[in-house]
Scaffold this active site. Structure first.
Site, PDB file in Angstrom:
ATOM      1  N   THR A  40       0.797  -1.166  -0.058  1.00 19.19           N
ATOM      2  CA  THR A  40      -0.076   0.061  -0.048  1.00 19.19           C
ATOM      3  C   THR A  40       0.939   1.108  -0.023  1.00 19.19           C
ATOM      4  O   THR A  40       1.952   1.305   0.484  1.00 19.19           O
ATOM      5  CB  THR A  40      -0.981   0.047   1.158  1.00 19.19           C
ATOM      6  OG1 THR A  40      -1.458   1.228   1.490  1.00 19.19           O
ATOM      7  CG2 THR A  40      -0.144  -0.324   2.459  1.00 19.19           C
ATOM      8  N   ASP A  41       0.236   2.289  -0.473  1.00 21.79           N
ATOM      9  CA  ASP A  41       1.173   3.601  -0.385  1.00 21.79           C
ATOM     10  C   ASP A  41       0.893   4.356   0.992  1.00 21.79           C
ATOM     11  O   ASP A  41       1.794   5.028   1.177  1.00 21.79           O
ATOM     12  CB  ASP A  41       0.222   4.677  -1.239  1.00 21.79           C
ATOM     13  CG  ASP A  41      -1.141   4.939  -0.999  1.00 21.79           C
ATOM     14  OD1 ASP A  41      -1.720   4.392  -0.007  1.00 21.79           O
ATOM     15  OD2 ASP A  41      -1.729   5.604  -1.345  1.00 21.79           O
ATOM     16  N   GLU A  42       0.381   3.628   2.043  1.00 22.36           N
ATOM     17  CA  GLU A  42       0.310   4.013   3.416  1.00 22.36           C
ATOM     18  C   GLU A  42       1.506   3.867   4.091  1.00 22.36           C
ATOM     19  O   GLU A  42       1.969   4.534   5.076  1.00 22.36           O
ATOM     20  CB  GLU A  42      -0.811   3.645   4.106  1.00 22.36           C
ATOM     21  CG  GLU A  42      -2.073   3.790   3.426  1.00 22.36           C
ATOM     22  CD  GLU A  42      -3.440   3.351   4.289  1.00 22.36           C
ATOM     23  OE1 GLU A  42      -3.210   3.275   5.268  1.00 22.36           O
ATOM     24  OE2 GLU A  42      -4.540   3.073   3.423  1.00 22.36           O
ATOM     25  N   TYR A  81      -1.507  -0.600  10.897  1.00 24.07           N
ATOM     26  CA  TYR A  81      -1.728  -1.082   9.658  1.00 24.07           C
ATOM     27  C   TYR A  81      -0.570  -0.908   8.709  1.00 24.07           C
ATOM     28  O   TYR A  81      -0.020  -1.738   8.310  1.00 24.07           O
ATOM     29  CB  TYR A  81      -3.041  -0.668   8.921  1.00 24.07           C
ATOM     30  CG  TYR A  81      -3.095  -0.975   7.510  1.00 24.07           C
ATOM     31  CD1 TYR A  81      -3.261  -2.297   7.224  1.00 24.07           C
ATOM     32  CD2 TYR A  81      -3.396  -0.023   6.455  1.00 24.07           C
ATOM     33  CE1 TYR A  81      -3.236  -2.588   5.606  1.00 24.07           C
ATOM     34  CE2 TYR A  81      -3.173  -0.295   5.199  1.00 24.07           C
ATOM     35  CZ  TYR A  81      -3.232  -1.437   4.795  1.00 24.07           C
ATOM     36  OH  TYR A  81      -3.177  -1.888   3.613  1.00 24.07           O
ATOM     37  N   LYS A 132       2.224  -3.358   7.274  1.00 24.60           N
ATOM     38  CA  LYS A 132       2.358  -3.883   5.756  1.00 24.60           C
ATOM     39  C   LYS A 132       4.056  -3.150   5.285  1.00 24.60           C
ATOM     40  O   LYS A 132       4.686  -3.940   4.553  1.00 24.60           O
ATOM     41  CB  LYS A 132       1.615  -2.581   4.807  1.00 24.60           C
ATOM     42  CG  LYS A 132       0.062  -3.192   4.902  1.00 24.60           C
ATOM     43  CD  LYS A 132      -0.042  -4.657   4.327  1.00 24.60           C
ATOM     44  CE  LYS A 132       0.006  -4.651   2.782  1.00 24.60           C
ATOM     45  NZ  LYS A 132      -0.515  -5.971   2.323  1.00 24.60           N
TER      46      LYS A 132
HETATM   47  P1  NAD Z   1      -9.850  -7.127   2.480  1.00 24.21           P
HETATM   48  O1  NAD Z   1      -9.643  -7.000   3.822  1.00 24.21           O
HETATM   49  O2  NAD Z   1     -10.902  -7.088   1.644  1.00 24.21           O
HETATM   50  O3  NAD Z   1      -9.283  -8.537   1.968  1.00 24.21           O
HETATM   51  C1  NAD Z   1      -8.539  -9.285   2.756  1.00 24.21           C
HETATM   52  C2  NAD Z   1      -8.773 -10.809   2.683  1.00 24.21           C
HETATM   53  O4  NAD Z   1      -7.508 -11.595   3.238  1.00 24.21           O
HETATM   54  C3  NAD Z   1      -9.879 -11.614   3.153  1.00 24.21           C
HETATM   55  O5  NAD Z   1     -10.572 -12.282   2.077  1.00 24.21           O
HETATM   56  C4  NAD Z   1      -9.405 -12.189   4.188  1.00 24.21           C
HETATM   57  O6  NAD Z   1     -10.372 -13.530   4.762  1.00 24.21           O
HETATM   58  C5  NAD Z   1      -7.869 -12.745   3.916  1.00 24.21           C
HETATM   59  N1  NAD Z   1      -7.319 -13.061   4.953  1.00 24.21           N
HETATM   60  C6  NAD Z   1      -7.039 -12.134   6.101  1.00 24.21           C
HETATM   61  N2  NAD Z   1      -6.087 -12.758   7.127  1.00 24.21           N
HETATM   62  C7  NAD Z   1      -5.715 -14.127   6.467  1.00 24.21           C
HETATM   63  C8  NAD Z   1      -4.930 -15.358   6.896  1.00 24.21           C
HETATM   64  N3  NAD Z   1      -4.329 -15.092   8.234  1.00 24.21           N
HETATM   65  N4  NAD Z   1      -4.904 -16.245   6.060  1.00 24.21           N
HETATM   66  C9  NAD Z   1      -5.588 -16.230   4.824  1.00 24.21           C
HETATM   67  N5  NAD Z   1      -6.342 -15.119   4.490  1.00 24.21           N
HETATM   68  C10 NAD Z   1      -6.614 -14.095   5.157  1.00 24.21           C
HETATM   69  O7  NAD Z   1      -8.452  -6.534   1.695  1.00 24.21           O
HETATM   70  P2  NAD Z   1      -8.150  -5.730   0.270  1.00 24.21           P
HETATM   71  O8  NAD Z   1      -8.974  -4.380   0.522  1.00 24.21           O
HETATM   72  O9  NAD Z   1      -8.895  -6.531  -0.724  1.00 24.21           O
HETATM   73  O10 NAD Z   1      -6.795  -5.677   0.440  1.00 24.21           O
HETATM   74  C11 NAD Z   1      -6.018  -6.803  -0.283  1.00 24.21           C
HETATM   75  C12 NAD Z   1      -4.295  -6.349  -0.005  1.00 24.21           C
HETATM   76  O11 NAD Z   1      -4.338  -4.984  -0.866  1.00 24.21           O
HETATM   77  C13 NAD Z   1      -4.011  -6.016   1.413  1.00 24.21           C
HETATM   78  O12 NAD Z   1      -2.620  -6.637   1.248  1.00 24.21           O
HETATM   79  C14 NAD Z   1      -3.986  -4.697   1.293  1.00 24.21           C
HETATM   80  O13 NAD Z   1      -2.833  -4.145   2.410  1.00 24.21           O
HETATM   81  C15 NAD Z   1      -3.585  -4.312  -0.145  1.00 24.21           C
HETATM   82  N6  NAD Z   1      -4.071  -3.024  -0.494  1.00 24.21           N
HETATM   83  C16 NAD Z   1      -5.435  -2.508  -0.283  1.00 24.21           C
HETATM   84  C17 NAD Z   1      -5.896  -1.205  -0.914  1.00 24.21           C
HETATM   85  C18 NAD Z   1      -7.140  -0.920  -0.716  1.00 24.21           C
HETATM   86  O14 NAD Z   1      -7.456   0.272  -0.885  1.00 24.21           O
HETATM   87  N7  NAD Z   1      -8.240  -1.754  -0.271  1.00 24.21           N
HETATM   88  C19 NAD Z   1      -4.765  -0.506  -1.334  1.00 24.21           C
HETATM   89  C20 NAD Z   1      -3.581  -0.988  -1.545  1.00 24.21           C
HETATM   90  C21 NAD Z   1      -3.082  -2.250  -1.051  1.00 24.21           C
HETATM   91  P1  TYD Z   2     -10.985   4.081   4.522  1.00 27.69           P
HETATM   92  O1  TYD Z   2     -11.485   3.669   3.680  1.00 27.69           O
HETATM   93  O2  TYD Z   2     -10.833   3.514   5.714  1.00 27.69           O
HETATM   94  O3  TYD Z   2      -9.222   3.900   3.758  1.00 27.69           O
HETATM   95  P2  TYD Z   2      -7.825   4.679   4.491  1.00 27.69           P
HETATM   96  O4  TYD Z   2      -8.246   4.946   5.709  1.00 27.69           O
HETATM   97  O5  TYD Z   2      -7.036   3.280   4.239  1.00 27.69           O
HETATM   98  O6  TYD Z   2      -7.353   5.477   3.564  1.00 27.69           O
HETATM   99  O7  TYD Z   2     -10.776   5.770   4.554  1.00 27.69           O
HETATM  100  C1  TYD Z   2     -10.628   6.596   3.514  1.00 27.69           C
HETATM  101  C2  TYD Z   2     -10.690   8.003   4.122  1.00 27.69           C
HETATM  102  O8  TYD Z   2     -12.114   8.203   4.640  1.00 27.69           O
HETATM  103  C3  TYD Z   2      -9.728   8.167   5.095  1.00 27.69           C
HETATM  104  O9  TYD Z   2      -9.110   9.376   5.164  1.00 27.69           O
HETATM  105  C4  TYD Z   2     -10.786   8.033   6.498  1.00 27.69           C
HETATM  106  C5  TYD Z   2     -11.811   8.447   6.143  1.00 27.69           C
HETATM  107  N1  TYD Z   2     -13.223   7.920   6.708  1.00 27.69           N
HETATM  108  C6  TYD Z   2     -14.075   8.818   7.115  1.00 27.69           C
HETATM  109  O10 TYD Z   2     -14.361   9.940   7.346  1.00 27.69           O
HETATM  110  N2  TYD Z   2     -15.255   8.134   7.915  1.00 27.69           N
HETATM  111  C7  TYD Z   2     -15.417   6.866   7.928  1.00 27.69           C
HETATM  112  O11 TYD Z   2     -16.459   6.206   8.318  1.00 27.69           O
HETATM  113  C8  TYD Z   2     -14.376   6.094   7.274  1.00 27.69           C
HETATM  114  C9  TYD Z   2     -14.560   4.449   7.329  1.00 27.69           C
HETATM  115  C10 TYD Z   2     -13.139   6.764   6.522  1.00 27.69           C
END
Ligand code: NAD
Ligand code: TYD
Length: 353
Positions: free
Chosen positions: A134-136, A160, A164
């Protein structure tokens, strides 16, 4: 046939990647390894569940014995690792689970791949461990800072992002120490169908639909760079096949929005698609206490990916949001199953057999 493990394939992004690979590569065997935590939902993959080149394996990436037996069962060629705890607010309440899954789980997966690949006749040749990050991990930008590039120093602030960042370091360490072929990508915020409704966009779409308040953290001035999830999956496909081993690629939408402006677009879009008069749901905006350590701004410079592999986001944000809102409004059953918790019971029963 190539055997590819995709971890976390029942989650939001993972389900799009599994679908893309299963449909696009009939000669690949896609093995989706997922623990089915609260965030994992096999309903995300109903359309490909019976595909001949797809196998679902319920399992925990923290369980090294399970992983070793999985790698012993299949001659795995590649790993695309998405499984993680992914929600910042949960990490603030329960950092240990994040360290366990994101750090120790990644380490176990690396160890299992190493153990298996070092025993193969061709060793690490034609293998790849692709880690999704992630960019975070880069920390927070100020409004006048330039974008995150691949060389920006890591500076994570939340449990988090710290977990990561740590997992990214382990992946690179396995390359530098053991010669494992690895790749890491760092992506900005994703949006689109099948996202668990604890994240901003699906939560707010659902709340607007039901006339529930929209909890905006602080002033809503924080900035995120939003990318449509299918564009992320497409980038991952390209990088998995054409990325240079040991490289890092940033993936982003060049699409920065303050939360409050994004929320206003969501309200307008949901109201319009529901046939409500303009402004109907504006009153739902409720400013609440800010998230602890809330990063002000994330924004990715994805120039390297564009220049080296020719990837660019395909959707304009307005188009992506329209598609996304429509999807959630058309799939209320998917949302209801999650919010009622029914899906968990159903799928646990299903996989007992
Ligand atoms: P998500 O929370 O929707 O899905 C995570 C999945 O991992 C779930 O299906 C969960 O059951 C599985 N999981 C969790 N713990 C596990 C374990 N111990 N063993 C096996 N499976 C397990 O997450 P997402 O938003 O789809 O993100 C997927 C990946 O992409 C993550 O690594 C996250 O850090 C990265 N990512 C997400 C975003 C975003 O905006 N959502 C952006 C950049 C990177
Ligand atoms: P989120 O979807 O949790 O992603 P991330 O924290 O990984 O960026 O949140 C996106 C943005 O929205 C973040 O700045 C936090 C804000 N946010 C709210 O203001 N209210 C909410 O209920 C949630 C879930 C997020």
């Amino acid at each position: 046939m190539k055997h590819i493990i995709i971890t976390g394939g029942a989650g939001f992004i993972g389900s799009h990647v599994v679908r893309l690979f299963v449909n696009k590569y009939p000669d690949y065997h896609i093995i989706n390894v997922d623990k089915l935590t609260y965030a994992g939902n096999l309903a995300n993959l109903k359309d490909i569940a019976n595909a001949p080149n797809y196998t679902f394996v319920k399992g925990d990436i923290c369980d090294l014995d399970f992983l070793l037996s999985l790698f012993a069962t299949y001659p795995v060629d590649g790993v695309i690792h998405l499984a993680a705890e992914s929600h910042v607010d949960r990490s603030i309440k329960d950092p240990f689970t994040f360290a366990q899954t994101n750090v120790m789980g990644t380490l176990a997966l690396l160890q299992a791949a190493k153990n298996s690949w070092e025993k193969r006749a061709d060793g690490y040749a034609n293998k790849l461990f692709y880690h999704i990050s992630t960019d975070e991990v880069y920390g927070a930008l100020r409004f006048d800072d330039t974008l995150f590039t691949e060389t920006t120093k890591y500076d994570p602030h939340s449990p988090y992002s710290a977990s990561k960042a740590s997992s990214d370091h382990f992946v690179r360490a396995f390359h530098d120490t053991y010669g494992m072929p690895v790749l890491v990508t760092n992506c900005s915020n994703n949006y689109g169908p099948y996202q668990f409704p604890e994240k901003l966009i699906p939560l707010f779409i659902n709340n607007i639909r039901h006339g529930k308040s929209l909890p905006v953290y602080g002033k809503g001035e924080n900035v995120r760079d939003w990318l449509f999830v299918e564009d992320h999956a497409r980038a991952m496909d390209l990088i998995f096949h054409q990325g240079k081993v040991a490289e890092t690629y940033n993936i982003g939408g060049f699409n920065e929005w303050t939360n409050i402006d994004l929320i206003k677009v969501l309200i307008k879009t949901v109201d319009r698609l529901l046939g409500n008069a303009v402004g109907t749901s504006d009153h739902l905006i409720t400013h609440v206490t800010d998230r602890s350590g809330h990063d002000l701004r994330y924004a990715i410079d994805a120039t390297k990916l564009k220049n080296e592999l020719g990837w660019e986001p395909s959707l304009q944000f307005e188009e992506g949001i329209e598609k996304t809102v429509k999807w959630y409004l058309d799939h209320q059953d998917w949302m209801d199953n999650i919010t009622s918790g029914a899906y968990e019971k159903y799928y646990q029963e299903m996989y007992k057999k």
